[in-house]
Design an enzyme around this catalytic site. Structure first.
Site, mmCIF file in Angstrom:
data_model
loop_
_atom_site.group_PDB
_atom_site.id
_atom_site.type_symbol
_atom_site.label_atom_id
_atom_site.label_comp_id
_atom_site.label_asym_id
_atom_site.label_seq_id
_atom_site.Cartn_x
_atom_site.Cartn_y
_atom_site.Cartn_z
ATOM 1 N N GLY A 34 0.802 -1.219 0.000
ATOM 2 C CA GLY A 34 0.000 0.000 0.000
ATOM 3 C C GLY A 34 0.829 1.260 0.000
ATOM 4 C CB ILE A 75 -5.649 2.936 -0.055
ATOM 5 C CG1 ILE A 75 -5.565 4.438 -0.310
ATOM 6 C CG2 ILE A 75 -5.624 2.167 -1.371
ATOM 7 C CD1 ILE A 75 -4.345 4.873 -1.078
ATOM 8 C CG LEU A 107 5.946 10.250 0.433
ATOM 9 C CD1 LEU A 107 5.893 11.321 1.513
ATOM 10 C CD2 LEU A 107 4.629 10.152 -0.309
ATOM 11 C CG ASN A 108 7.146 5.360 -0.652
ATOM 12 O OD1 ASN A 108 6.286 6.025 -0.091
ATOM 13 N ND2 ASN A 108 6.856 4.432 -1.544
ATOM 14 C CE1 TYR A 109 13.975 4.664 -0.200
ATOM 15 C CE2 TYR A 109 15.528 6.404 -0.749
ATOM 16 C CZ TYR A 109 15.006 5.140 -0.984
ATOM 17 O OH TYR A 109 15.526 4.375 -1.988
#
Length: 402
Positions: free
Chosen positions: A14, A73, A307-309
Site C-alpha cells: 500500500g 486505501i 517520500l517513501n524514505y
C-alpha cells in the site's frame, strides 16, 4: 500487451504504490504508481469510492502523494507489464585501489542514458582494505537487471561501459521471478514461494535519507566523498539511475515530481543492531553529517527528497494552526510544484484534517480564499465508520503478519 490485475488488498504494498514506489524496471515502465489504473478508498465520510466516484483529482493525489493523508486505501488495480522469458543479472565490485573512482564517474554517464532494458544500481560502502592492513577503502558494487540474455548484455555494457570489465561468467540468466529472489538476496536454489514470506530475516535499527543528483560529480568531487565516507566509517550509498521512461513522463502526471533532469537518486543507508539511545544518536549523527556534506552536489531550490524514505529530519508538522506553513517545508522537497495541488485536493476531501501524521499533506489555512469543502457531511458518524474500517483493516494485516 500489458495484463490487468483485479483489485488487490494493499498490505505491505500500500505505501509502496501510494508513495510512488519504484523498482528495477522503472527506466522501462516508470513507477509502480504510474501503472495504477484504479483504486478503492474509504474517505472521511466512510464511503468506499473507486476512481469514477472519487474523481480524477483524488485519484491523482493517491498515486504518489501518499494515501494516508486522504483516506484508507483498500485495494489497487494495476496494469501489469510484459517481461521476456529470460532476464540477466550481474554484480561486479571494485574498490578505490581497483579504480572505483573512474568506474563511478563513468557510471553517472552511462546508467541514466543506456538502453531502457538495463537497470544498473550502484552500491557504495566503506570497507576494510584487503591491500593495506588496518586501512579503510570504499567498495563500489554495480548490480544490474537486464531484460534480455547475457550475450546481448555483455555486448552492450562492454561497448558503453568498458570500465566495468563485465564478462559473461559474471552474468546469470534466469526467469524474471527468479531475479526477484536474486535481488532479495535469497540463497541460491530457494523456491520462489519464499517471496510470500512476510517476516524479515532480521530486524535492525536503520535510517534512510534521500537526494537527487542532476549534474555529474567530477572525479575530484568523488574522491572528496570517499574521504568523508571513510572518515565516518559506516554510512553507505545506494545510487538508483533514472532516465528512460522516467524522463518521458511529465512531472505533473502524478504527485511524484522527480522525472526529467534527474540523473539518479541517492539513498543514504545505515543500519545497526546495538540497542540504546547512545547507538541511535551516534548512527543518526553520522548519516546527517554525510547528508550535509553532499549539499553542493545535489538538487537545490528545493533540495528534493523521496517520500517513501520518510525522513523526519527535513521537517514535520504538529497539525496545529501552523500546519500549512510547517507542511510546506517538507512538502516542496517531496513534491516540488505538485505540493500546491496536493494541498488543494486535501482541503477539498478532508477539510478538518482527520487523516494526518507528522508529514501528512496539510489543509489550506482557514482564512485562505481558496479553502474548499468536500461535498457532504464530515460529522462524527462518518469518522467513526472510517475508524471501524481502519481498525478492521489493521486487524486483517496483523493476521497476515502473524
Amino acid at each position: 500487451m500489458g495484463l490487468m490485475l483485479g483489485f488487490a488488498r494493499p498490505s505491505a504494498s500500500g505505501g509502496h504504490l501510494s508513495g510512488g514506489g519504484y523498482g528495477n524496471m522503472l527506466r522501462k515502465y516508470g513507477l509502480a504508481s504510474d501503472n495504477v489504473v484504479d483504486t478503492q478508498i474509504v474517505d472521511v465520510e466512510g464511503r468506499v469510492l473507486d476512481r469514477s466516484s472519487m474523481g480524477e483529482d483524488l485519484f491523482w493525489a493517491i498515486r504518489g502523494g501518499g494515501g494516508a493523508s486522504f483516506g484508507v486505501i483498500l485495494g489497487y488495480r494495476v496494469k501489469l507489464v510484459p517481461v521476456p522469458n529470460v532476464v540477466t543479472v550481474f554484480r561486479v565490485a571494485k574498490t578505490i585501489q581497483e579504480n572505483a573512482t573512474e568506474l563511478v564517474y563513468q557510471w553517472q554517464n552511462v546508467a541514466p542514458r543506456t538502453d531502457n532494458d538495463l537497470f544498473m544500481r550502484l552500491l557504495l560502502q566503506p570497507v576494510s582494505s584487503k591491500i593495506q592492513k588496518g586501512a579503510k577503502t570504499v567498495n563500489a558494487s554495480v548490480l544490474a537487471l537486464f531484460l534480455g540474455n547475457a550475450d546481448r548484455l555483455v555486448s552492450l555494457v562492454n561497448e558503453e561501459f568498458p570500465e566495468l570489465g563485465l564478462k559473461k561468467e559474471d552474468c546469470a540468466e534466469m526467469s524474471w521471478i527468479e531475479s526477484a529472489l536474486w535481488w532479495g538476496d535469497f540463497d541460491s536454489g530457494v523456491a520462489v514461494e519464499a517471496l510470500l514470506d512476510r517476516m524479515p530475516k532480521s530486524v535492525n535499527f536503520l535510517k534512510r535519507k534521500s537526494d537527487y543528483v542532476q549534474q555529474l560529480m567530477s572525479r575530484e568531487e568523488l574522491e572528496l566523498v570517499w574521504d568523508k565516507m571513510i572518515e565516518l566509517g559506516k554510512v553507505g550509498f545506494v545510487f538508483n539511475p533514472y532516465g528512460g521512461k522516467m524522463g518521458e513522463i511529465p512531472m505533473s502526471d502524478a504527485p511524484f515530481p522527480h522525472r526529467a533532469g534527474n540523473l539518479f537518486k541517492i539513498q543514504y543507508s545505515i543500519s545497526w543492531s546495538e540497542d540504546g539511545i547512545e547507538a541511535e544518536q551516534s548512527n543518526l549523527a553520522k548519516t546527517r553529517e554525510l547528508y550535509n556534506f553532499m549539499t553542493p552536489y545535489v538538487s537545490k531550490k528545493p533540495r528534493r527528497a523521496f517520500l517513501n524514505y520518510r525522513d523526519l529530519d527535513i521537517g514535520i508538522t504538529d497539525n496545529g494552526e501552523n500546519s500549512y506553513k510547517e507542511g510546506t517545508v517538507y512538502g516542496v522537497k517531496y513534491f516540488a510544484e505538485n505540493f500546491k495541488r496536493l494541498v488543494k485536493v486535501k482541503t477539498a476531501v478532508d477539510p478538518q484534517n482527520f487523516f494526518r501524521n507528522e508529514q501528512s499533506i496539510p489543509v489550506l489555512p482557514r482564512s485562505s480564499s481558496a479553502m474548499t469543502h468536500y461535498s457532504g457531511s464530515t460529522e462524527t458518524t462518518g469518522k467513526m465508520t472510517v475508524l471501524v474500517i481502519f481498525f478492521l483493516f489493521l486487524k486483517d494485516l496483523m493476521t497476515i503478519f502473524s
